[in-house]
Each structure stands twice: as C-alpha cells, then as structure tokens.
Scaffold this active site. Structure first.
Site, short mmCIF file in Angstrom:
data_model
loop_
_atom_site.label_atom_id
_atom_site.label_comp_id
_atom_site.label_asym_id
_atom_site.label_seq_id
_atom_site.Cartn_x
_atom_site.Cartn_y
_atom_site.Cartn_z
N SER A 154 1.24 101.03 -45.25
CA SER A 154 0.17 101.02 -44.03
C SER A 154 -1.34 101.48 -44.70
O SER A 154 -1.14 102.16 -45.68
CB SER A 154 0.43 101.80 -43.10
N GLY A 208 6.99 99.07 -35.18
CA GLY A 208 7.81 97.94 -36.08
C GLY A 208 6.68 96.84 -36.51
O GLY A 208 7.20 95.95 -37.12
N ALA A 209 5.53 96.80 -36.31
CA ALA A 209 4.55 95.91 -36.76
C ALA A 209 4.66 95.70 -38.27
O ALA A 209 4.83 94.63 -38.92
CB ALA A 209 3.19 96.24 -36.25
N GLY A 210 4.78 97.01 -39.09
CA GLY A 210 4.69 96.99 -40.50
C GLY A 210 6.05 96.48 -40.94
O GLY A 210 6.06 96.04 -42.17
N ASP A 211 6.95 97.00 -40.41
CA ASP A 211 8.32 96.43 -40.69
C ASP A 211 8.56 94.96 -40.45
O ASP A 211 9.10 94.32 -41.60
CB ASP A 211 9.32 97.15 -39.75
N ASN A 238 1.98 88.55 -42.13
CA ASN A 238 0.71 88.95 -40.79
C ASN A 238 1.30 88.32 -39.49
O ASN A 238 0.99 88.73 -38.56
CB ASN A 238 -0.43 88.50 -41.35
#
Length: 295
Positions: A185, A235-238, A262
């Site tokens: 991140s 969880g967005a980065g996962d 993305n």
C-alpha cells in the site's frame, strides 16, 4: 487463438491464515466477518477459474468453516484463530488495527511436499509467514507474488496494535532478489526503498481510489482506478493483489494485470467481508475486456 495459459491454467499455492475480523465504527461493533487476505483472494482465483491449493491455519473455534469449505484450513487444536479488531471513526478516516489473537505461524513443513506450483501468493496478515516459509515457496513455485504486509507488520505487546518495520529490519530482505512481484500500500511503501527494490523485482504500490503505480527496472507507470462507493476498505489491497496475480498468471501484460487488480479492489470496498461475485459475469467481463490482448 487463445494461448495455452488461458485454456489450461496451472495450479497455484495460496499461503496465509484465515481470520476473524471485528469491525468497530465510532466505538461500536458494526460487523463481524471472515478475514485474512487468503479469504479475499481465494474468491477471485475461483471466479477466474485458477486452480490452487490453500495453506491456512485456524483454531478449533473457527466460525467460517462453511464459507471456506472449498479451500479448508488446517485446524490447530492447541491454537486459536487469528482475531483482528479494526477501528474506524467519523473524525479519523484512518483505520486503526489490532491483532487480538494470533494463530500458529505457517512453517515450511506445512507446505505440500513433492509438489511444484505454477504460482504462489504469500499473503500473511498476522505475522504467520516466516522467512524460511517464503524461501520454501520461492523454491517450489515458478512465480511468487508477495504482499509486503506479511513481512513488515509488527504487533504491540499489550494491545496488538499493528505497526511496521522497514524491509531492512524484517528478516526478509535477503529474499527480495528472488521475488518477482512485491505489492505494498502507499503507507507500507514508505518502509521500502522502492528505488532499490525495483532493481530486483516488480513493485506494485496501491493508492486506493487513485489506482496504483508499478515500478520496475525498466521504468514506472500508473494504472487508472475504477470508481467505487466505499463501504469498508478492508480487503481492498488483498483483492487488488488477487486480481493482479490472476491477470499475470492468465497471460496479461503487467499494465493490464494492474487494471484488473484495480477493478477487483474497487469491488472490494463496496462490500463488507470477502467478495460476493457472480463467477459467470466475471468470466464474461474478463474475456471481453482483457482476453483480446491474448489473441
């Protein structure tokens, strides 16, 4: 003609513990969900028809056995499931994260023996991936995608508050030249010397609603975001990493794989807990939007 990488995807290895997540908003519990990067990423790999084996540890009180039945964890009778409390406040947009309980780490001998994998994802969240475990993954997987959070997170001795150390201090730096893809991140990237790391591997830095940047020895570029209404950033980065890795494995170029990452990241923030996806719809979108690159 579609390439063999699309027609016959080879098996992967997903390593990271499932968790219990408790979300607090303005001091009150707002949700309790299945957590852990492996739980988010497994949904995406399934939706894109990528076969994989999961190595994840939980305790006997694990509450989401039904939700993970397709990729069951190892139950450790003497341990408890990793538990995180995430705190959000209207006056503070940043998430405060505490690891309240930690399950056993994943050790090299927990990985499948006498098996080679086309790809691997090292996606620890609670300190469960050890340097020797990542080293074993690099030996048995053709391509390994690593989430830096699993390497540099540290936890307060009294409250488990999540903080970070630099990659130089983490005990993993010596493995960096063998890691093809490293994801961080924007906050985590400050604990990496990106200019040094890009000499050895492809470094992908996520910027939430602003998309991501990709750094390599040959240059750098930005990948545009997808618009989303944020409900929960957990969880967005996962999900980004799951989409990015799946794109690479399915034969996409790095720029297209970044866009796919993305896309899945934008879906993640609009829901609470692991993604709920229509696999047929995802396959159609993938085929129409991305597979023309592979013809």
């Amino acid at each position: 003609m579609v390439t063999d990488s699309i027609a016959t995807p080879r098996r992967g290895l997903l390593v990271g513990n499932y968790c219990h997540d408790v979300l607090h908003r303005d001091g009150r519990v707002s949700a309790e969900t299945l957590g852990g990067a492996a739980s988010f990423i497994s949904v995406i790999l399934d939706a894109l028809s990528l076969p994989f084996h999961t190595v994840s540890k939980v305790g006997p009180e694990f509450a989401y056995a039904a939700a993970t039945s397709s990729h069951p964890p190892l139950t450790i009778p003497t341990s408890r499931t990793t538990l995180f409390h995430a705190h959000f406040g209207s006056g503070n947009p940043d998430r405060l994260l505490n690891r309240v309980i930690s399950c056993d780490p994943i050790r090299p001998d927990d990985l499948p023996v006498q098996t080679r994998f086309a790809f691997g994802l090292a996606v620890g969240v609670g300190g469960e991936i050890l340097p020797e475990t990542l080293e074993k993954m690099l030996e048995i997987c053709d391509t390994v995608f690593v989430d830096i959070q699993g390497l540099i997170r540290r936890f307060g001795p009294s409250d488990g508050r999540v903080s970070h150390v630099t990659l130089n201090e983490s005990g993993f730096l010596h493995l960096l030249p063998r890691v093809p893809f490293l994801k961080a991140s924007a906050d985590e990237a400050s604990f990496i010397d990106v200019e040094e790391a890009r000499r050895w591997c492809c470094v992908v830095v996520t910027h939430g609603k602003d998309g991501c940047e990709v750094f390599s020895e040959n240059g750098a570029f930005q990948a545009a975001p997808f618009k989303a209404y944020q409900v929960d950033p957990t969880g967005a980065g996962d999900c980004f990493l799951g989409g990015f890795a799946a794109g690479i494995v399915r034969g996409l170029s790095v720029p297209d794989a970044a866009l796919l990452g993305n896309f899945f990241g934008s879906l993640a923030v609009a829901q609470v807990g692991p993604l709920k996806l229509d696999s047929n719809l995802v396959q159609v979108c993938f085929s129409q939007y991305f597979c023309h690159q592979l013809v």
